[in-house]
Design a protein around this motif. Structure first.
Motif, PDB file in Angstrom:
ATOM      1  N   UNK A   1     -20.104 -38.520  30.871  1.00  0.00           N
ATOM      2  CA  UNK A   1     -18.484 -38.030  30.608  1.00  0.00           C
ATOM      3  C   UNK A   1     -18.463 -37.495  29.008  1.00  0.00           C
ATOM      4  N   UNK A   2     -18.118 -37.512  28.200  1.00  0.00           N
ATOM      5  CA  UNK A   2     -17.939 -37.088  26.907  1.00  0.00           C
ATOM      6  C   UNK A   2     -16.142 -37.566  26.052  1.00  0.00           C
ATOM      7  N   UNK A   3     -16.224 -38.617  26.075  1.00  0.00           N
ATOM      8  CA  UNK A   3     -15.228 -38.752  25.240  1.00  0.00           C
ATOM      9  C   UNK A   3     -14.801 -39.039  24.229  1.00  0.00           C
ATOM     10  N   UNK A   4     -13.792 -37.632  23.761  1.00  0.00           N
ATOM     11  CA  UNK A   4     -13.539 -37.695  21.760  1.00  0.00           C
ATOM     12  C   UNK A   4     -11.655 -38.878  21.825  1.00  0.00           C
ATOM     13  N   UNK A   5     -11.813 -39.681  21.018  1.00  0.00           N
ATOM     14  CA  UNK A   5     -10.399 -40.270  20.670  1.00  0.00           C
ATOM     15  C   UNK A   5      -9.511 -39.658  19.281  1.00  0.00           C
ATOM     16  N   UNK A   6      -9.325 -39.272  19.324  1.00  0.00           N
ATOM     17  CA  UNK A   6      -8.754 -38.179  18.298  1.00  0.00           C
ATOM     18  C   UNK A   6      -7.123 -38.994  17.729  1.00  0.00           C
ATOM     19  N   UNK A   7      -7.351 -38.931  16.090  1.00  0.00           N
ATOM     20  CA  UNK A   7      -5.193 -39.692  15.413  1.00  0.00           C
ATOM     21  C   UNK A   7      -5.065 -38.994  14.736  1.00  0.00           C
ATOM     22  N   UNK A   8      -4.205 -38.116  14.575  1.00  0.00           N
ATOM     23  CA  UNK A   8      -3.420 -37.298  13.907  1.00  0.00           C
ATOM     24  C   UNK A   8      -2.839 -37.840  12.809  1.00  0.00           C
ATOM     25  N   UNK A   9      -2.521 -38.384  11.905  1.00  0.00           N
ATOM     26  CA  UNK A   9      -1.536 -38.917  11.147  1.00  0.00           C
ATOM     27  C   UNK A   9      -0.806 -38.079  10.287  1.00  0.00           C
ATOM     28  N   UNK A  10      -0.092 -37.295  10.724  1.00  0.00           N
ATOM     29  CA  UNK A  10       1.603 -36.417  10.627  1.00  0.00           C
ATOM     30  C   UNK A  10       2.658 -37.033   9.329  1.00  0.00           C
ATOM     31  N   UNK A  11       2.644 -38.604   9.472  1.00  0.00           N
ATOM     32  CA  UNK A  11       3.620 -39.402   8.750  1.00  0.00           C
ATOM     33  C   UNK A  11       3.253 -39.376   7.138  1.00  0.00           C
ATOM     34  N   UNK A  12       4.396 -39.957   6.693  1.00  0.00           N
ATOM     35  CA  UNK A  12       4.224 -40.406   4.640  1.00  0.00           C
ATOM     36  C   UNK A  12       3.075 -41.079   4.103  1.00  0.00           C
ATOM     37  N   UNK A  13       2.574 -42.324   5.062  1.00  0.00           N
ATOM     38  CA  UNK A  13       2.140 -43.224   4.854  1.00  0.00           C
ATOM     39  C   UNK A  13       1.169 -43.531   5.719  1.00  0.00           C
TER      40      UNK A  13
END
Length: 627
Positions: free
Chosen positions: A199-211
């Motif tokens: 398995x290839x597991x990609x964990x993504x974090x997208x920051x749409x906040x102000x900080x």
């Protein structure tokens, strides 16, 4: 000749003692029956474990309690379907916790179920999953919040994910899960699967906040309770990993015995700078976390005593994501059978360093690896592991033939010296020192090495153990048939003398038991007879003690090896037959044709022979001579 016999006896007895101690003292113990479960308070209430990477002695990756069971049943699953795997991913935690190996069955019975590798911690909550009797065993991913950040803003083991894209995880069909924390950060987990077990597991974090937002990804493999193991000292089962080129192996008992570290419970933390992997291995199966090559991480082996959960973890460094940007952390999850060719390919792509060493090659790895490679190559051309073992034996005998040839020539020369040695014995009487001195002078004069006869036996010992390891640990031998009743070369011969090899209407003793060894399977009898015939090629020792040891050795080995893997016994029988042919031919070429059948007749008790029979020297002998 007596010195030659003494050396041969010493080598044989030593090898016998090694195998006997191995077989009796270190025999597998009955599997420990330990059930997994949730940590509970003194009042009997279920405790919900903390975030997996939180520094707590009771840290576990489990969802915890009845709430977990309810979440498991209500949120649903994403199916997994490939040529090698079937199962599902739970949206509760986004865990890979339901996995069957479709190319392997539990037993030889055609109706036997497929091997189950992974099982959820709340199996009873989902009646659609047939996981009865399976201990919870799963892989879970998540994020750790930075200091001062609310842990609820990052996904953990109890987080309920949604499917953003994909319906079934299959080769070429990825699945994406998504979770929004409601504070401006969106987390995605993308699963991809090849045709085998990676398995290839990609964990993504997208920051749409102000900080800026800081968090650290992790992966965990958890096993509830101690799994059923072989408990054999020559086989490693437990945590296994590699950190920057160094192999890590820790059995379950050693994991429990880890010294408690401050705020980490019973844990072993291993920093990895560039390349590594960590997980759990069974005899044939393995589940492993492998960060992308070049990725630094901390490998963790730990035991949560309160929950009775074993864990291996891959903890990544803390990362800061600026507003309007995203971070992706990619790693691999191997969950499947330890097929040598497959895991060796994973060393090339995606580059999992020394992944093939997850197979326990043993002390003689420098022999075990090439022997297995040769056996595997032969099997690809022959198509039958039994005949491949026979072919392998011929090749190994060919490789050691120069040494064997010298040994057999030396034995022929020793035979020439037999009359002179008998004369020395008569002349010296009971004076052993004088006898030994004159015999050594005779050896020196005739340029004979009395130790040459035992060299092939000594060389055979590491080859035997290396081949034993190959047959015992490699999955390629599991359920591999040969002919007729031999349907699993990795298991003992199922035939039994006690029921006349199936003619009598009752079942033989269970395979692998001492009683089964004493029941004398067909291959064990063939082994004893072949060893006895090989022995008859050699002159009978004049010393009564040596003569008795030689007389009993074939039959002791016959009973002792009756419970060994049939593939190993087949190798030994073939080796004996080839040795008989080589020794007979070489000694005949040097003018000393052994009277094999004459020796056999002489060894059979209560068998009288008429005068005129042949001795080992080819001269007429009288009745009863040579016994």
């Amino acid at each position: 000749m007596e010195d030659n016999n003494r050396n041969l006896i010493l080598a044989t007895v030593l090898s016998f003692l090694v195998i006997l101690i191995w077989y009796t003292v270190f025999a597998p113990e009955p599997p420990a029956e330990q059930s997994g479960g949730q940590p509970v308070t003194e009042q009997g209430q279920t405790v919900a474990p903390a975030t997996p990477t939180a520094p707590s002695a009771t840290t576990t990756a489990d969802l915890g309690g009845d709430a977990a069971a309810g979440a498991e049943a209500s949120v649903g699953r994403v199916l997994i379907k490939s040529p090698s795997l079937e199962g599902s991913i739970s949206l509760a935690g986004g865990r890979v916790d339901d996995l069957l190996l479709t190319q392997y069955q539990e037993t030889l019975d055609p109706n036997s179920s497929n091997v189950r590798l992974l099982a959820p911690s709340s199996a009873t909550a989902d009646p659609a999953l047939d996981t009865a009797g399976a201990k919870p065993y799963y892989a879970v991913y998540g994020w750790t919040a930075s200091a001062g950040t609310d842990p609820g803003l990052v996904p953990g083991p109890s987080t309920v994910w949604s499917v953003e894209s994909g319906e079934t995880l299959a080769p070429g069909q990825p699945v994406t899960l998504v979770w929004d924390n409601g504070a401006g950060q969106v987390f995605r987990r993308v699963f991809e699967l090849d045709e085998n077990y990676l398995f290839t597991v990609s964990q993504r974090l997208e920051n749409n906040g102000d900080a800026a937002f800081s968090a650290a990804p992790y992966g965990i493999i958890a096993r509830h309770g101690r799994p059923d193991t072989q408990n054999f000292f020559v086989l490693h089962e437990g945590a296994v990993g590699m950190h920057d080129g160094e192999l890590v192996e820790l059995k379950y008992k050693k994991i429990v015995d880890l010294d408690p570290l401050e705020r980490e419970g019973r844990a072993d933390l291993i920093p990895v700078n560039e390349n590594g992997w960590i997980g759990f291995t069974d005899k044939y199966w393995m589940t492993t976390l492998a960060p992308a090559p070049g990725q630094a991480f901390t490998a963790v082996i730990k035991y949560a005593e309160a929950a009775d959960i074993y864990q291996t973890e891959a903890r990544y460094p803390m990362q800061t994501v600026q507003p309007g940007t995203q971070l992706t952390s990619t790693g691999y999850l191997f969950a499947g059978a330890k097929v040598t060719e497959i895991i060796r390919d994973y060393e090339e792509t995606p580059g999992i360093q020394r992944f093939v060493d997850s197979i326990d090659w043993g002390w003689f790895y420098f022999l075990t690896k090439p022997i297995f490679s040769l056996l595997h190559w032969l099997n690809t051309h022959i198509g039958n592991m039994g005949w491949s073992i026979i072919a392998l034996t011929f090749i190994l005998k060919l490789l050691v033939f120069p040494l064997a040839r010298k040994s057999y020539i030396s034995m022929a020369k020793m035979k020439e010296l037999q009359p002179q040695m008998e004369a020395i014995k008569e002349r010296t009487g009971d004076d052993r020192m004088k006898y030994q001195k004159e015999v050594m002078e005779l050896y020196k004069t005739q340029k004979v090495n009395p130790a040459a006869g035992c060299l092939p036996v000594l060389l055979q010992i590491p080859i035997f153990f290396a081949l034993y390891k190959v047959i015992f640990v490699t999955i390629e031998l599991r359920h591999a048939p040969w002919i007729g009743w031999i349907r699993d070369l990795a298991a003992p011969d199922p035939s039994s003398l006690l029921n006349l090899f199936g003619l009598l209407p009752f079942s033989p003793p269970a395979q692998g038991t001492l009683l089964h060894s004493l029941s004398l399977p067909v291959l064990a009898i063939a082994l004893g007879v072949s060893m006895w015939m090989q022995q008859r090629l050699n002159p009978t020792p004049t010393d009564p003690a040596q003569k008795m040891i030689f007389a009993w050795m074939p039959w002791i080995f016959m009973f002792m090896l009756g419970g060994f893997a049939s593939g190993l016994v087949l190798y030994w029988i073939t080796n004996n037959v080839i040795t008989i042919m080589q020794q007979y031919s070489i000694m005949s070429m040097h003018g000393h044709r052994p009277d094999l059948f004459g020796n056999i007749k002489a060894a059979i008790p209560k068998r009288s022979r008429a005068d005129g029979g042949a001795t080992k020297d080819g001269k007429p002998e009288g009745k009863g001579k040579g016994k």
